[in-house]
Design a protein around this motif. Structure first.
Motif, PDB file in Angstrom:
ATOM      1  N   GLU A   1       0.836  -1.203   0.000  1.00 12.02           N
ATOM      2  CA  GLU A   1       0.000   0.000   0.000  1.00 12.02           C
ATOM      3  C   GLU A   1       0.870   1.251   0.000  1.00 12.02           C
ATOM      4  OE1 GLU A   1      -2.057   3.444   1.435  1.00 12.02           O
ATOM      5  OE2 GLU A   1      -0.596   2.355   2.662  1.00 12.02           O
ATOM      6  N   GLU A   2       1.967   1.223   0.749  1.00  7.15           N
ATOM      7  CA  GLU A   2       2.865   2.380   0.805  1.00  7.15           C
ATOM      8  C   GLU A   2       3.469   2.663  -0.564  1.00  7.15           C
ATOM      9  OE1 GLU A   2       6.949   3.904   3.072  1.00  7.15           O
ATOM     10  OE2 GLU A   2       6.010   2.010   3.666  1.00  7.15           O
ATOM     11  N   ALA A   3       3.856   1.611  -1.280  1.00  9.10           N
ATOM     12  CA  ALA A   3       4.468   1.793  -2.597  1.00  9.10           C
ATOM     13  C   ALA A   3       3.502   2.470  -3.563  1.00  9.10           C
ATOM     14  CB  ALA A   3       4.920   0.445  -3.159  1.00  9.10           C
ATOM     15  N   VAL A   4       2.267   2.000  -3.589  1.00  6.72           N
ATOM     16  CA  VAL A   4       1.263   2.594  -4.475  1.00  6.72           C
ATOM     17  C   VAL A   4       0.999   4.042  -4.076  1.00  6.72           C
ATOM     18  CG1 VAL A   4      -1.138   2.486  -5.243  1.00  6.72           C
ATOM     19  CG2 VAL A   4       0.188   0.385  -5.020  1.00  6.72           C
ATOM     20  N   ASP A   5       0.885   4.285  -2.798  1.00 14.39           N
ATOM     21  CA  ASP A   5       0.609   5.640  -2.314  1.00 14.39           C
ATOM     22  C   ASP A   5       1.735   6.603  -2.691  1.00 14.39           C
ATOM     23  OD1 ASP A   5      -1.223   7.332  -0.972  1.00 14.39           O
ATOM     24  OD2 ASP A   5      -0.011   7.278   0.853  1.00 14.39           O
ATOM     25  N   LEU A   6       2.981   6.129  -2.607  1.00 15.48           N
ATOM     26  CA  LEU A   6       4.119   6.987  -2.956  1.00 15.48           C
ATOM     27  C   LEU A   6       4.121   7.334  -4.444  1.00 15.48           C
ATOM     28  CD1 LEU A   6       6.994   5.352  -0.860  1.00 15.48           C
ATOM     29  CD2 LEU A   6       5.934   7.585  -0.469  1.00 15.48           C
TER      30      LEU A   6
ATOM     31  N   GLY B   1      12.360  -2.358 -14.639  1.00 16.22           N
ATOM     32  CA  GLY B   1      12.786  -3.277 -13.574  1.00 16.22           C
ATOM     33  C   GLY B   1      11.764  -3.351 -12.463  1.00 16.22           C
ATOM     34  N   VAL B   2      10.973  -2.290 -12.295  1.00 18.59           N
ATOM     35  CA  VAL B   2       9.929  -2.309 -11.264  1.00 18.59           C
ATOM     36  C   VAL B   2       8.892  -3.380 -11.571  1.00 18.59           C
ATOM     37  CG1 VAL B   2       7.990  -1.006 -10.280  1.00 18.59           C
ATOM     38  CG2 VAL B   2      10.212   0.073 -10.518  1.00 18.59           C
ATOM     39  N   GLU B   3       8.618  -3.589 -12.877  1.00 17.90           N
ATOM     40  CA  GLU B   3       7.654  -4.630 -13.236  1.00 17.90           C
ATOM     41  C   GLU B   3       8.150  -6.006 -12.809  1.00 17.90           C
ATOM     42  OE1 GLU B   3      10.546  -4.496 -16.603  1.00 17.90           O
ATOM     43  OE2 GLU B   3       9.517  -2.992 -15.367  1.00 17.90           O
ATOM     44  N   GLN B   4       9.474  -6.203 -12.810  1.00 13.41           N
ATOM     45  CA  GLN B   4      10.033  -7.475 -12.344  1.00 13.41           C
ATOM     46  C   GLN B   4       9.864  -7.610 -10.836  1.00 13.41           C
ATOM     47  OE1 GLN B   4      13.995  -6.799 -14.149  1.00 13.41           O
ATOM     48  NE2 GLN B   4      13.656  -8.711 -15.280  1.00 13.41           N
ATOM     49  N   GLN B   5      10.069  -6.512 -10.125  1.00 12.32           N
ATOM     50  CA  GLN B   5       9.837  -6.523  -8.678  1.00 12.32           C
ATOM     51  C   GLN B   5       8.407  -6.950  -8.368  1.00 12.32           C
ATOM     52  OE1 GLN B   5      11.048  -2.481  -7.311  1.00 12.32           O
ATOM     53  NE2 GLN B   5      12.188  -3.598  -5.741  1.00 12.32           N
ATOM     54  N   ILE B   6       7.476  -6.335  -9.081  1.00 13.03           N
ATOM     55  CA  ILE B   6       6.059  -6.589  -8.816  1.00 13.03           C
ATOM     56  C   ILE B   6       5.669  -8.008  -9.222  1.00 13.03           C
ATOM     57  CG2 ILE B   6       3.716  -5.903  -9.486  1.00 13.03           C
ATOM     58  CD1 ILE B   6       4.729  -3.012  -9.570  1.00 13.03           C
ATOM     59  N   GLU B   7       6.255  -8.515 -10.290  1.00 11.80           N
ATOM     60  CA  GLU B   7       5.982  -9.898 -10.692  1.00 11.80           C
ATOM     61  C   GLU B   7       6.449 -10.885  -9.627  1.00 11.80           C
ATOM     62  OE1 GLU B   7       7.933 -10.223 -14.440  1.00 11.80           O
ATOM     63  OE2 GLU B   7       6.393  -9.067 -15.530  1.00 11.80           O
TER      64      GLU B   7
ATOM     65  N   ASP C   1      12.664   0.744  -2.842  1.00  7.71           N
ATOM     66  CA  ASP C   1      13.078   0.232  -1.527  1.00  7.71           C
ATOM     67  C   ASP C   1      11.886  -0.371  -0.773  1.00  7.71           C
ATOM     68  OD1 ASP C   1      15.681   0.989  -1.940  1.00  7.71           O
ATOM     69  OD2 ASP C   1      15.630   2.730  -0.601  1.00  7.71           O
ATOM     70  N   VAL C   2      10.733   0.275  -0.863  1.00  8.37           N
ATOM     71  CA  VAL C   2       9.539  -0.232  -0.187  1.00  8.37           C
ATOM     72  C   VAL C   2       9.089  -1.553  -0.814  1.00  8.37           C
ATOM     73  CG1 VAL C   2       7.089   0.194   0.258  1.00  8.37           C
ATOM     74  CG2 VAL C   2       8.755   2.012   0.636  1.00  8.37           C
ATOM     75  N   LEU C   3       9.177  -1.659  -2.136  1.00  5.73           N
ATOM     76  CA  LEU C   3       8.841  -2.918  -2.792  1.00  5.73           C
ATOM     77  C   LEU C   3       9.799  -4.027  -2.364  1.00  5.73           C
ATOM     78  CD1 LEU C   3       8.004  -1.620  -6.386  1.00  5.73           C
ATOM     79  CD2 LEU C   3       6.388  -2.543  -4.705  1.00  5.73           C
ATOM     80  N   GLU C   4      11.068  -3.676  -2.161  1.00  4.37           N
ATOM     81  CA  GLU C   4      12.039  -4.653  -1.662  1.00  4.37           C
ATOM     82  C   GLU C   4      11.688  -5.080  -0.235  1.00  4.37           C
ATOM     83  OE1 GLU C   4      15.420  -7.073  -1.014  1.00  4.37           O
ATOM     84  OE2 GLU C   4      14.289  -6.473  -2.785  1.00  4.37           O
TER      85      GLU C   4
END
Length: 206
Positions: free
Chosen positions: A94-99, A111-117, A182-185
């Motif tokens: 939720e924090e990642a989306v809000d940011l 590369g973010v799409e890979q994180q999310i996958e 960083d939040v996604l990590e």
């Protein structure tokens, strides 16, 4: 599994499953975020916020049940840790989306799409694993795979940081994007914490 002479409160299993299912919902919203325009991102953030509130409710329900139960299916501290770690995942997503919305990010770095996958796959595995807490059977592959995914997430995160610091972004944009990745990590780390807790529970119950 060791033999028990006392009955056990079984509603915890259903509550853990509900919490994990809600995380799958959150991971799907993260996937929607990719390629969404500004207006759509605001609406996605609202739905993610609702999902995060649902996650909080699920966590509070587990804590309430824990405090009112004389007999629990496994150690109280492990129930608390598992519920808290599941809640952390939802908080980070939720924090990642809000940011993304608050910072008015125009384009997420490659590369973010890979994180999310990776997060989406970890969410599916976690939701599939929670019913297995009833018997503690066939959970080994779950925590091994989630740990592998977390290692993959680490590599993706490092590459993203290298990309952000390659001089193509201005300093302010780097700060914004770095906080998001960083939040996604941290979400990936939280999935690993859940898997490690499940492993601890399984070892104790074997």
């Amino acid at each position: 599994m060791r033999f028990r002479l006392t009955p056990r409160e079984t509603s915890f299993y259903d509550m853990f499953s509900a919490s994990a299912d809600n995380i799958v919902t959150g991971s799907k919203l993260l996937m929607e975020l990719l390629g969404a325009d500004s207006a759509s991102r605001v609406e996605i953030a609202e739905r993610m916020r609702a999902a995060e509130h649902a996650g909080d409710d699920a966590t509070h329900a587990i804590f309430h049940q824990l405090n009112s139960s004389f007999i629990t299916p496994f150690d109280r501290e492990d129930i608390y840790k598992l519920a808290s770690s599941l809640d952390d995942i939802m908080d980070f997503m939720e924090e990642a989306v809000d940011l993304v919305v608050l910072y008015q990010v125009q384009e997420l770095p490659k590369g973010v799409e890979q994180q999310i996958e990776v997060l989406a796959r970890a969410a599916e595995l976690t939701a599939e694993a929670m019913p297995g807490l009833r018997t503690m059977d066939n959970l080994t592959e779950y925590w091994i795979e989630v740990n592998r995914l977390e290692n993959q997430a680490d590599q993706i995160h490092r590459k993203l940081l290298a990309h952000l610091f390659n001089g193509k972004y201005d300093a302010m944009e780097v700060l914004k994007l770095k906080q998001i990745v960083d939040v996604l990590e941290e979400a990936a780390d939280a999935f690993e914490h859940v898997a490690n807790t499940v492993e601890t529970i399984a070892v104790k119950e074997s």
